[in-house]
Motif scaffolding. Structure first.
Motif: not given
Length: 169
Positions: A57-67
């Motif tokens: 999904y990144k090309d459609r605008g999803l960003v996952i943020l790992g903490f």
């Protein structure tokens, strides 16, 4: 840190895993999945699913943020360099990762204080909003609204049906 009297997700910043200040404003208009992670947890294999979701999904605008967080069973004992190397070698993680933080208690990162205020836990109605374990997930809309909180047992694949409509909104 926040800059507004009514903060939103984009008003916070965190230190990236490589030591740079990373304002979350850079992810404005993206769908975010924010996850507290650990390298030595029973849920650690979810890194693979998170990366798969990100690639899908990144090309459609999803960003996952790992903490990364070491507050649950000391399951993230390494340095940021150790964590970055582990994620790369074992799971090929390419989504943004951040420096280790606390998600509960007096030293909880302000972002996590905000997320818990926005979406309490299962027993949040009686003040038990604490993050219960590694791989708790928060889903954020393109408008910066916290639209969902998901337990560690919720797999990344289970979130596809929640993410899809947010990407087309």
């Amino acid at each position: 840190m926040t800059v507004a009297s009514n903060p939103g997700v984009y008003d916070f910043s965190a230190r990236s895993i490589d030591g740079h200040d990373a304002p979350l404003a850079q992810y404005k208009d993206k769908v975010l999945l924010i996850v507290n992670t650990a390298s030595q947890c029973g849920f650690t294999p979810q890194y693979a699913g998170l990366e798969q979701l990100y690639q899908q999904y990144k090309d459609r605008g999803l960003v996952i943020l790992g903490f990364p967080c070491n507050q649950f069973g000391a399951q993230e004992p390494g340095t940021e360099q150790d964590i970055a190397q582990f994620c790369d070698l074992n799971y090929g993680v390419t989504f943004p990762m951040f420096a280790k933080i606390d998600v509960n208690g007096a030293d909880a990162h302000p972002l996590y204080k905000f997320l818990k205020e926005q979406k309490g836990g299962l027993l949040g109605g009686i003040g038990l909003d604490a993050i219960k374990w590694n791989f708790t997930k928060f889903l954020i809309s393109r408008k910066g609204e916290v639209v969902g909180r998901y337990a560690p047992a919720t797999t990344p694949a289970d979130l596809s049906e929640k993410i899809e409509p947010l990407l087309t909104a």
